[in-house]
Design an enzyme around this catalytic site. Structure first.
Site, mmCIF file in Angstrom:
data_model
loop_
_atom_site.group_PDB
_atom_site.id
_atom_site.type_symbol
_atom_site.label_atom_id
_atom_site.label_comp_id
_atom_site.label_asym_id
_atom_site.label_seq_id
_atom_site.Cartn_x
_atom_site.Cartn_y
_atom_site.Cartn_z
ATOM 1 N N CYS A 171 0.810 -1.220 0.000
ATOM 2 C CA CYS A 171 0.000 0.000 0.000
ATOM 3 C C CYS A 171 0.841 1.267 0.000
ATOM 4 O O CYS A 171 0.365 2.330 -0.412
ATOM 5 C CB CYS A 171 -0.912 0.031 1.233
ATOM 6 S SG CYS A 171 -2.100 -1.321 1.298
ATOM 7 N N HIS A 225 -9.232 2.895 -2.183
ATOM 8 C CA HIS A 225 -7.787 2.756 -1.986
ATOM 9 C C HIS A 225 -7.185 1.935 -3.128
ATOM 10 O O HIS A 225 -7.046 0.719 -3.011
ATOM 11 C CB HIS A 225 -7.566 2.082 -0.626
ATOM 12 C CG HIS A 225 -6.157 1.742 -0.288
ATOM 13 N ND1 HIS A 225 -5.046 2.379 -0.810
ATOM 14 C CD2 HIS A 225 -5.660 0.798 0.575
ATOM 15 C CE1 HIS A 225 -3.949 1.849 -0.298
ATOM 16 N NE2 HIS A 225 -4.295 0.891 0.537
ATOM 17 N N CYS A 228 -0.033 2.852 6.278
ATOM 18 C CA CYS A 228 0.480 1.526 6.599
ATOM 19 C C CYS A 228 0.718 0.759 5.299
ATOM 20 O O CYS A 228 0.124 1.043 4.260
ATOM 21 C CB CYS A 228 -0.491 0.763 7.486
ATOM 22 S SG CYS A 228 -2.119 0.487 6.766
#
Length: 406
Positions: A92, A362, A392
């Site tokens: 991510c 996302h 994160c």
């Protein structure tokens, strides 16, 4: 040290990441990358032959997203062949990392015009579900790594953060995103995605659910109980991987589709130049990069590195929490942001003030670059000075960056 100046940032809207449902799902990933790279060149009128490198983030580098998406997107965008490109994976955190690498190259004095960004099409079909360690038995013995959603539930359990607080944060994210869209706060960065025939594929955010309330979220079933007990062959379940290191944790499942990040497609790019290049070529900077940092943390719980990353990048920048006018902390799961808010005692009115991934989605490798652009736009709208962006990442990591509005 030379300055790394942010000249511009742009992104696509986020499309629902499901085949047959999302407005971008029929396109090639290189097409999304091309869209933002074309926009940067058109908006800023630079010679693409001057681009020293393109650092691109893509987490799932398989099938159409394989083969160096950064380089191929630039070629598809009509960039000069001298503009090289590379693609990286920090899960991510890929989009922030790509932008940080671009900035660091300029700050090192090695390059003058660099682009950082990323693309992720989560609508691409995926096969199999492996633990983060990719079935490396030795690694899993050293550092058992589970599924992110199960980790999020484990953290909430350990921290004593209940579902009510997480749903309240998710509802507020939807409210803030709806306000930002209605007031045009994303308009400067948002680039419509066109089909090859010139028709509009998507020119608005597709994922948000305005009108979401705490009451409507309360009706949603937790997403991860069955997944926690998923077993790949004779390997441990995701729950067992957590309990290998935290045997006393009886995981309470509190995350669901409404308080977790949305599955979407999207792309984003950030144009970074040296002072000398910007001055010589008439490029007006919008911000400068103050500091970048990377932080590792417990890979078993996986999602707890943003707080330490904030402390580290602030120390690098010579700043304190009160100096920061706004924070973008990716809403991978509600507990990630809620824990940072509590641990650092942050002002909630400074964090994700235009909503986050629970409302907007996302797109893994692109999100970091999107958040940098969102922070920049908001600093300009409000007259703020410093923005801090972090998120994160799988493996228990978090990249971070501090920018200063010029």
């Amino acid at each position: 040290m030379p300055e790394a100046l942010i000249i511009d940032a742009c992104r696509t809207p986020r499309g629902i990441g499901k085949q047959g449902k999302g407005a971008l799902a029929h396109l090639h990933p290189q097409h999304l990358g091309r869209t933002v790279l074309e926009a940067l060149a058109e908006r800023n009128d630079f010679d693409t032959a001057d681009v020293d490198d393109i650092a691109w983030g893509t987490s799932s580098q398989v099938c159409e997203q394989s083969g160096d998406l950064g380089r191929m997107s630039a070629l598809d965008a009509g960039y000069d062949v001298r503009a090289s490109g590379m693609t990286l994976d920090r899960f991510c955190g890929s989009g922030i990392t790509a932008t940080n690498i671009a900035a660091n190259a300029v700050m090192a004095g090695m390059e003058d015009l660099v682009i950082g960004g990323g693309t992720e099409m989560m609508s691409m079909p995926r096969k199999g579900l492996l633990p983060m360690g990719a079935l490396n038995a030795h690694l899993q013995e050293l550092h058992p790594q589970s599924h992110q959603g199960v980790c999020a539930d484990a953290i909430a359990t350990i921290e004593g953060i209940g579902r009510d607080a997480l749903d309240a944060l998710a509802a507020e994210s939807q409210r803030r995103a709806a306000r930002a869209i209605a007031e045009g706060r994303f308009d400067r960065s948002l680039i419509p995605v066109l089909n090859l025939d010139g028709s509009v594929a998507l020119d608005r955010e597709e994922f948000p659910r305005p009108g979401t309330t705490v009451e409507s979220l309360a009706a949603l079933a937790p997403s991860f109980p069955a997944l926690a007990d998923y077993r790949h062959g004779d390997h441990p379940t995701f729950r067992e991987l957590i309990n290998q290191k935290y045997p006393d944790v009886d995981i309470e499942h509190v995350h669901h589709a409404g308080n977790s990040s949305g599955v979407v497609d999207g792309s984003a790019a950030v144009l970074i130049a040296s002072e000398s290049y910007a001055s010589a070529n008439g490029l007006t900077p919008r911000a400068r990069v103050v500091a970048t940092a990377n932080m590792g943390d417990d890979p078993t719980l996986m999602l707890n590195a943003p707080g330490p990353a904030i402390r580290k990048v602030l120390a690098r920048a010579g700043l304190v929490l009160d100096d920061i006018d706004l924070f973008e902390i990716n809403e991978a799961f509600a507990v990630v942001v809620e824990k940072v808010l509590r641990d650092l005692d942050l002002d909630r009115d400074k964090v994700n003030i235009n909503g986050g991934a629970m409302a907007l989605g996302h797109p893994i490798g692109a999100t970091g670059a999107m958040l940098i652009g969102t922070a920049l736009d908001e600093l300009e709208r409000t007259g703020g000075r410093y923005g801090l962006i972090t998120m994160c990442a799988g493996g228990g990591m978090a990249p971070a960056i501090v920018i200063e509005r010029v």
